[in-house]
Design a protein around this motif. Structure first.
Motif, PDB file in Angstrom:
ATOM      1  N   THR A 148       0.842  -1.201   0.000  1.00  0.00           N
ATOM      2  CA  THR A 148       0.000   0.000   0.000  1.00  0.00           C
ATOM      3  C   THR A 148       0.874   1.246   0.000  1.00  0.00           C
ATOM      4  OG1 THR A 148      -1.740  -1.147   1.220  1.00  0.00           O
ATOM      5  CG2 THR A 148      -1.821   1.250   1.221  1.00  0.00           C
ATOM      6  N   ASP A 149       0.733   2.065  -1.029  1.00  0.00           N
ATOM      7  CA  ASP A 149       1.548   3.280  -1.147  1.00  0.00           C
ATOM      8  C   ASP A 149       0.879   4.420  -0.389  1.00  0.00           C
ATOM      9  OD1 ASP A 149       3.498   5.067  -1.877  1.00  0.00           O
ATOM     10  OD2 ASP A 149       2.659   5.455  -3.863  1.00  0.00           O
ATOM     11  N   THR A 150       0.994   4.364   0.929  1.00  0.00           N
ATOM     12  CA  THR A 150       0.376   5.398   1.753  1.00  0.00           C
ATOM     13  C   THR A 150       1.182   5.635   3.007  1.00  0.00           C
ATOM     14  OG1 THR A 150      -1.627   6.044   2.960  1.00  0.00           O
ATOM     15  CG2 THR A 150      -1.050   3.718   2.965  1.00  0.00           C
ATOM     16  N   LYS A 151       1.075   6.829   3.540  1.00  0.00           N
ATOM     17  CA  LYS A 151       1.683   7.138   4.823  1.00  0.00           C
ATOM     18  C   LYS A 151       0.597   7.441   5.858  1.00  0.00           C
ATOM     19  CE  LYS A 151       4.533  10.165   2.898  1.00  0.00           C
ATOM     20  NZ  LYS A 151       5.560  11.230   2.758  1.00  0.00           N
ATOM     21  N   ASP A 152      -0.668   7.209   5.444  1.00  0.00           N
ATOM     22  CA  ASP A 152      -1.773   7.376   6.383  1.00  0.00           C
ATOM     23  C   ASP A 152      -1.842   6.169   7.304  1.00  0.00           C
ATOM     24  OD1 ASP A 152      -2.572   9.780   5.250  1.00  0.00           O
ATOM     25  OD2 ASP A 152      -3.775   8.767   3.728  1.00  0.00           O
ATOM     26  N   ALA A 153      -2.583   6.296   8.387  1.00  0.00           N
ATOM     27  CA  ALA A 153      -2.751   5.172   9.305  1.00  0.00           C
ATOM     28  C   ALA A 153      -3.528   4.055   8.622  1.00  0.00           C
ATOM     29  CB  ALA A 153      -3.489   5.640  10.556  1.00  0.00           C
ATOM     30  N   PHE A 154      -3.219   2.825   8.995  1.00  0.00           N
ATOM     31  CA  PHE A 154      -3.972   1.678   8.516  1.00  0.00           C
ATOM     32  C   PHE A 154      -5.169   1.469   9.430  1.00  0.00           C
ATOM     33  CE2 PHE A 154       0.394   0.903   7.115  1.00  0.00           C
ATOM     34  CZ  PHE A 154       0.202   0.613   5.773  1.00  0.00           C
ATOM     35  N   ILE A 155      -6.246   0.955   8.860  1.00  0.00           N
ATOM     36  CA  ILE A 155      -7.438   0.694   9.654  1.00  0.00           C
ATOM     37  C   ILE A 155      -8.112  -0.582   9.143  1.00  0.00           C
ATOM     38  CG2 ILE A 155      -8.899   2.156   8.182  1.00  0.00           C
ATOM     39  CD1 ILE A 155     -10.416   2.919  10.784  1.00  0.00           C
ATOM     40  N   VAL A 156      -8.577  -1.408  10.052  1.00  0.00           N
ATOM     41  CA  VAL A 156      -9.259  -2.638   9.670  1.00  0.00           C
ATOM     42  C   VAL A 156     -10.610  -2.287   9.066  1.00  0.00           C
ATOM     43  CG1 VAL A 156     -10.268  -4.791  10.547  1.00  0.00           C
ATOM     44  CG2 VAL A 156      -8.063  -3.994  11.423  1.00  0.00           C
ATOM     45  N   LYS A 158     -13.517  -3.376   9.133  1.00  0.00           N
ATOM     46  CA  LYS A 158     -14.707  -3.391   9.978  1.00  0.00           C
ATOM     47  C   LYS A 158     -14.806  -2.153  10.864  1.00  0.00           C
ATOM     48  CE  LYS A 158     -14.730  -8.460  10.243  1.00  0.00           C
ATOM     49  NZ  LYS A 158     -16.022  -8.728   9.600  1.00  0.00           N
ATOM     50  N   ASP A 159     -13.747  -1.350  10.898  1.00  0.00           N
ATOM     51  CA  ASP A 159     -13.712  -0.192  11.788  1.00  0.00           C
ATOM     52  C   ASP A 159     -13.915   1.135  11.054  1.00  0.00           C
ATOM     53  OD1 ASP A 159     -13.225  -1.912  13.888  1.00  0.00           O
ATOM     54  OD2 ASP A 159     -11.051  -1.756  13.675  1.00  0.00           O
ATOM     55  N   GLY A 160     -14.206   1.083   9.759  1.00  0.00           N
ATOM     56  CA  GLY A 160     -14.425   2.314   9.022  1.00  0.00           C
ATOM     57  C   GLY A 160     -13.527   2.399   7.810  1.00  0.00           C
ATOM     58  N   SER A 161     -13.359   3.604   7.295  1.00  0.00           N
ATOM     59  CA  SER A 161     -12.557   3.800   6.080  1.00  0.00           C
ATOM     60  C   SER A 161     -11.634   5.004   6.173  1.00  0.00           C
ATOM     61  CB  SER A 161     -13.486   3.951   4.868  1.00  0.00           C
ATOM     62  OG  SER A 161     -14.361   5.067   5.065  1.00  0.00           O
ATOM     63  N   ASP A 162     -11.421   5.522   7.368  1.00  0.00           N
ATOM     64  CA  ASP A 162     -10.581   6.702   7.550  1.00  0.00           C
ATOM     65  C   ASP A 162      -9.115   6.280   7.669  1.00  0.00           C
ATOM     66  OD1 ASP A 162      -9.701   9.262   7.924  1.00  0.00           O
ATOM     67  OD2 ASP A 162     -10.258   9.355  10.046  1.00  0.00           O
ATOM     68  N   GLY A 163      -8.561   5.842   6.541  1.00  0.00           N
ATOM     69  CA  GLY A 163      -7.183   5.381   6.510  1.00  0.00           C
ATOM     70  C   GLY A 163      -7.032   4.321   5.439  1.00  0.00           C
ATOM     71  N   ALA A 164      -5.829   3.766   5.310  1.00  0.00           N
ATOM     72  CA  ALA A 164      -5.602   2.696   4.352  1.00  0.00           C
ATOM     73  C   ALA A 164      -6.256   1.430   4.897  1.00  0.00           C
ATOM     74  CB  ALA A 164      -4.101   2.484   4.151  1.00  0.00           C
ATOM     75  N   VAL A 165      -7.234   0.917   4.189  1.00  0.00           N
ATOM     76  CA  VAL A 165      -8.066  -0.169   4.702  1.00  0.00           C
ATOM     77  C   VAL A 165      -7.364  -1.526   4.596  1.00  0.00           C
ATOM     78  CG1 VAL A 165     -10.244  -1.410   4.456  1.00  0.00           C
ATOM     79  CG2 VAL A 165     -10.181   1.077   4.177  1.00  0.00           C
ATOM     80  N   ILE A 166      -7.370  -2.250   5.705  1.00  0.00           N
ATOM     81  CA  ILE A 166      -6.834  -3.601   5.772  1.00  0.00           C
ATOM     82  C   ILE A 166      -7.998  -4.577   5.916  1.00  0.00           C
ATOM     83  CG2 ILE A 166      -5.428  -5.207   7.130  1.00  0.00           C
ATOM     84  CD1 ILE A 166      -3.789  -3.066   5.693  1.00  0.00           C
ATOM     85  N   ASN A 195      11.467  13.058  11.542  1.00  0.00           N
ATOM     86  CA  ASN A 195      11.147  14.479  11.737  1.00  0.00           C
ATOM     87  C   ASN A 195      11.717  15.026  13.041  1.00  0.00           C
ATOM     88  OD1 ASN A 195       9.106  15.248   9.461  1.00  0.00           O
ATOM     89  ND2 ASN A 195       8.498  13.208  10.145  1.00  0.00           N
ATOM     90  N   GLY A 196      12.754  14.409  13.522  1.00  0.00           N
ATOM     91  CA  GLY A 196      13.448  14.925  14.706  1.00  0.00           C
ATOM     92  C   GLY A 196      12.680  14.805  15.982  1.00  0.00           C
ATOM     93  N   GLY A 197      11.831  13.816  16.069  1.00  0.00           N
ATOM     94  CA  GLY A 197      11.093  13.609  17.325  1.00  0.00           C
ATOM     95  C   GLY A 197       9.729  14.233  17.339  1.00  0.00           C
ATOM     96  N   VAL A 198       9.328  14.870  16.230  1.00  0.00           N
ATOM     97  CA  VAL A 198       8.011  15.508  16.170  1.00  0.00           C
ATOM     98  C   VAL A 198       7.075  14.656  15.338  1.00  0.00           C
ATOM     99  CG1 VAL A 198       6.717  17.552  15.475  1.00  0.00           C
ATOM    100  CG2 VAL A 198       9.056  17.774  16.345  1.00  0.00           C
ATOM    101  N   SER A 199       6.012  14.219  15.925  1.00  0.00           N
ATOM    102  CA  SER A 199       5.050  13.401  15.203  1.00  0.00           C
ATOM    103  C   SER A 199       4.248  14.245  14.227  1.00  0.00           C
ATOM    104  CB  SER A 199       4.077  12.750  16.201  1.00  0.00           C
ATOM    105  OG  SER A 199       3.098  12.008  15.512  1.00  0.00           O
ATOM    106  N   ILE A 200       3.932  13.666  13.055  1.00  0.00           N
ATOM    107  CA  ILE A 200       3.133  14.371  12.047  1.00  0.00           C
ATOM    108  C   ILE A 200       1.667  14.180  12.371  1.00  0.00           C
ATOM    109  CG2 ILE A 200       2.595  14.541   9.590  1.00  0.00           C
ATOM    110  CD1 ILE A 200       5.316  13.329   9.016  1.00  0.00           C
ATOM    111  N   GLU A 201       0.972  15.245  12.660  1.00  0.00           N
ATOM    112  CA  GLU A 201      -0.437  15.148  13.019  1.00  0.00           C
ATOM    113  C   GLU A 201      -1.244  14.630  11.827  1.00  0.00           C
ATOM    114  OE1 GLU A 201      -1.863  15.498  15.904  1.00  0.00           O
ATOM    115  OE2 GLU A 201       0.083  15.913  16.817  1.00  0.00           O
ATOM    116  N   GLY A 202      -2.153  13.740  12.146  1.00  0.00           N
ATOM    117  CA  GLY A 202      -3.061  13.246  11.108  1.00  0.00           C
ATOM    118  C   GLY A 202      -2.516  12.080  10.323  1.00  0.00           C
ATOM    119  N   GLU A 203      -1.306  11.613  10.655  1.00  0.00           N
ATOM    120  CA  GLU A 203      -0.743  10.478   9.940  1.00  0.00           C
ATOM    121  C   GLU A 203      -0.464   9.346  10.886  1.00  0.00           C
ATOM    122  OE1 GLU A 203       2.623  11.516   7.626  1.00  0.00           O
ATOM    123  OE2 GLU A 203       1.467  12.652   6.204  1.00  0.00           O
TER     124      GLU A 203
END
Length: 203
Positions: A148-156, A158-166, A195-203
């Motif tokens: 999967t060519d994505t840097k978004d969060a993965f999501i199962v 059955k739990d929705g579609s807000d992310g790369a669906v597994i 990113n030097g210890g800073v998390s990317i919001e939304g990913e």
């Protein structure tokens, strides 16, 4: 009464000797078991990052605050940098323990390149149900993360579609969710390192 005492003493002696022997065996094999654990871990590194030729330990300090899961869900166990033969940084291998597997803890290593793409998954310890949760080891399931060519969060699924669906393993949604959380945590840790210890919001 004397016979009872004799039997009790004999049982105590047998238990004491057995305990001593077990302790001796444990101590005698400790070094060998430690060496085997290191070999298993190194093999996992190479499995999830085939292009890498060298690995270097890195502190989890930068990553610990980037993980968006509680310790009851996912625990970071370790991290290494992955380098190619010319010492170019390719990415990171993050070892995690997903705490919510159906059969208990699931420990595995996840390779994530510096662009944030999953390169591989290698299980170190998994005791899910045979024929169901153990299918998490099938390449077909793993490929959902690595192909999967994505840097978004993965999501199962059955739990929705807000992310790369597994697609959840049939009959093993709990296992699928646990692995997915572990993979997401590894991606979040890698983002923090890059990113030097800073998390990317939304990913």
């Amino acid at each position: 009464m004397n016979q009872i005492i004799k039997n009790t003493l004999a049982l105590f002696a047998i238990t004491a000797v057995a305990g001593f022997l077990l302790g001796a065996v444990y101590e005698g094999t400790k070094e060998a078991r430690a060496e085997q654990a290191i070999k298993t871990q190194q093999k996992a590194y190479k499995t999830v990052f085939e292009e890498a030729s060298d690995f270097e330990d890195v502190s989890l300090e930068k990553a610990k605050d980037a993980i968006k899961y509680s310790k009851k869900e996912v625990v970071l166990e370790g991290a290494v940098k992955a380098f190619d033969s010319s010492s170019t940084l390719l990415g990171y291998v993050i070892t995690v323990t997903a705490k919510e597997g159906y059969g208990g803890d699931i420990k595995f290593s996840v390779g994530v390149d510096i662009q944030g793409h999953v390169t591989g998954i290698s299980y170190l310890s998994i005791t899910e149900t045979a024929g169901l949760g153990m299918k998490a080891k099938d390449q077909k399931f793993i490929d959902q993360y690595t192909k999967t060519d994505t840097k978004d969060a993965f999501i199962v699924n059955k739990d929705g579609s807000d992310g790369a669906v597994i697609d959840a393993i049939g009959g093993a949604t709990i296992t699928s969710r646990a692995v997915t959380k572990g993979v997401n945590a590894a991606c979040q840790a890698t983002q923090a390192f890059v990113n030097g210890g800073v998390s990317i919001e939304g990913e």
